[in-house]
Design a protein around this motif. Structure first.
Motif, PDB file in Angstrom:
ATOM      1  N   GLU A  89       0.881  -1.163   0.000  1.00 42.94           N
ATOM      2  CA  GLU A  89       0.000   0.000   0.000  1.00 42.94           C
ATOM      3  C   GLU A  89       0.921   1.217   0.000  1.00 42.94           C
ATOM      4  OE1 GLU A  89      -3.838  -1.565   2.499  1.00 42.94           O
ATOM      5  OE2 GLU A  89      -2.085  -0.925   3.643  1.00 42.94           O
ATOM      6  N   THR A  90       0.814   2.045  -1.024  1.00 46.42           N
ATOM      7  CA  THR A  90       1.770   3.136  -1.192  1.00 46.42           C
ATOM      8  C   THR A  90       1.124   4.357  -1.841  1.00 46.42           C
ATOM      9  OG1 THR A  90       3.891   3.751  -2.175  1.00 46.42           O
ATOM     10  CG2 THR A  90       2.577   2.157  -3.391  1.00 46.42           C
ATOM     11  N   LYS A 111       7.374  -9.673  -6.805  1.00 48.19           N
ATOM     12  CA  LYS A 111       6.259  -9.087  -7.545  1.00 48.19           C
ATOM     13  C   LYS A 111       5.115  -8.847  -6.569  1.00 48.19           C
ATOM     14  CE  LYS A 111       7.321 -10.833 -12.075  1.00 48.19           C
ATOM     15  NZ  LYS A 111       6.744 -11.202 -13.344  1.00 48.19           N
ATOM     16  N   VAL A 112       4.476  -7.683  -6.678  1.00 46.10           N
ATOM     17  CA  VAL A 112       3.436  -7.296  -5.731  1.00 46.10           C
ATOM     18  C   VAL A 112       2.269  -6.630  -6.453  1.00 46.10           C
ATOM     19  CG1 VAL A 112       5.032  -6.937  -3.801  1.00 46.10           C
ATOM     20  CG2 VAL A 112       4.505  -5.041  -5.315  1.00 46.10           C
ATOM     21  N   ASP A 113       1.148  -6.575  -5.740  1.00 45.07           N
ATOM     22  CA  ASP A 113       0.034  -5.740  -6.156  1.00 45.07           C
ATOM     23  C   ASP A 113       0.284  -4.356  -5.559  1.00 45.07           C
ATOM     24  OD1 ASP A 113      -1.423  -7.758  -7.510  1.00 45.07           O
ATOM     25  OD2 ASP A 113      -2.233  -8.471  -5.599  1.00 45.07           O
ATOM     26  N   LEU A 114       0.245  -3.322  -6.396  1.00 45.65           N
ATOM     27  CA  LEU A 114       0.411  -1.951  -5.933  1.00 45.65           C
ATOM     28  C   LEU A 114      -0.965  -1.410  -5.583  1.00 45.65           C
ATOM     29  CD1 LEU A 114       2.869  -0.728  -8.717  1.00 45.65           C
ATOM     30  CD2 LEU A 114       3.461  -1.509  -6.415  1.00 45.65           C
ATOM     31  N   ILE A 115      -1.150  -1.034  -4.344  1.00 44.23           N
ATOM     32  CA  ILE A 115      -2.444  -0.545  -3.858  1.00 44.23           C
ATOM     33  C   ILE A 115      -2.275   0.908  -3.433  1.00 44.23           C
ATOM     34  CG2 ILE A 115      -4.250  -0.869  -2.130  1.00 44.23           C
ATOM     35  CD1 ILE A 115      -3.271  -3.837  -1.961  1.00 44.23           C
ATOM     36  N   ARG A 126       3.095   0.518   3.288  1.00 45.94           N
ATOM     37  CA  ARG A 126       2.886  -0.672   4.112  1.00 45.94           C
ATOM     38  C   ARG A 126       3.015  -1.910   3.231  1.00 45.94           C
ATOM     39  NH1 ARG A 126      -1.192   3.061   5.993  1.00 45.94           N
ATOM     40  NH2 ARG A 126      -2.658   2.201   4.488  1.00 45.94           N
ATOM     41  N   LEU A 127       3.856  -2.846   3.663  1.00 43.14           N
ATOM     42  CA  LEU A 127       4.088  -4.090   2.935  1.00 43.14           C
ATOM     43  C   LEU A 127       3.375  -5.250   3.614  1.00 43.14           C
ATOM     44  CD1 LEU A 127       7.876  -4.078   2.000  1.00 43.14           C
ATOM     45  CD2 LEU A 127       6.005  -4.535   0.442  1.00 43.14           C
ATOM     46  N   SER A 128       2.904  -6.186   2.801  1.00 39.32           N
ATOM     47  CA  SER A 128       2.275  -7.379   3.366  1.00 39.32           C
ATOM     48  C   SER A 128       3.333  -8.233   4.067  1.00 39.32           C
ATOM     49  CB  SER A 128       1.596  -8.192   2.267  1.00 39.32           C
ATOM     50  OG  SER A 128       2.566  -8.768   1.403  1.00 39.32           O
ATOM     51  N   LEU A 129       2.867  -9.057   4.969  1.00 36.72           N
ATOM     52  CA  LEU A 129       3.752  -9.955   5.705  1.00 36.72           C
ATOM     53  C   LEU A 129       4.500 -10.869   4.737  1.00 36.72           C
ATOM     54  CD1 LEU A 129       4.798 -11.119   8.375  1.00 36.72           C
ATOM     55  CD2 LEU A 129       2.767 -12.576   8.443  1.00 36.72           C
ATOM     56  N   ALA A 130       3.799 -11.409   3.749  1.00 40.65           N
ATOM     57  CA  ALA A 130       4.437 -12.300   2.777  1.00 40.65           C
ATOM     58  C   ALA A 130       5.522 -11.573   1.988  1.00 40.65           C
ATOM     59  CB  ALA A 130       3.389 -12.877   1.832  1.00 40.65           C
TER      60      ALA A 130
END
Length: 150
Positions: A89-90, A111-115, A126-130
């Motif tokens: 989340e950014t 690789k991530v989903d940008l929210i 904020r980054l996910s735990l994974a």
């Protein structure tokens, strides 16, 4: 029992009043000429990948970077650990997108989903735990990560 308790309390009081150097400790240090070591992080950042656009530094306008490539560098904390997935989340994005995050200290990319979240582009993310685990980033720290849009 009272005698033992009184003896312990007396010794504790006397030890607290005794100058530290008399009991073999040098606290606080009495050597002002001793330099304090300064630990600095490596100021050299790796170059962006070929074809990546440079980060936008228009902080005064608070504009969100557009296009593909390097969006910027952000300080990330651990996001909601109960929320699954690999995401960040950014404020560096204004619409959901696919991308990747690199943690330079570990050399890892995920690789991530940008929210998108509201706030200036200089605000943290904020980054996910994974994602934190894949990046080998400290879960209780504030790692600085590079954010890219694919």
């Amino acid at each position: 029992m009272k005698t033992i308790l009184t003896a312990v309390m007396t010794l504790t009081f006397v030890a607290g009043c005794t100058p530290m150097e008399k009991i073999g400790l040098d606290w606080p240090a009495k050597r002002p000429d001793t330099p304090v070591p300064v630990v600095r992080e490596n100021p050299i950042m790796p170059l962006p990948e070929v074809g990546d656009s440079p980060p936008v530094h228009d902080e005064d306008a608070g504009q969100v970077p557009t296009g593909k490539g390097l969006l910027g560098v952000t300080v990330a904390s651990l996001g909601d650990p109960s929320r699954g997935g690999i995401w960040i989340e950014t404020p560096l994005v204004s619409t959901p997108a696919k991308g990747r995050v690199t943690y330079v200290k570990s050399g890892r990319t995920v690789k991530v989903d940008l929210i998108p979240i509201s706030g200036p582009v200089t605000a943290g993310s904020r980054l996910s735990l994974a994602a934190m685990r894949f990046l080998d980033a400290p879960l209780t720290g504030l790692p600085e990560v590079q954010v890219y849009r694919d």
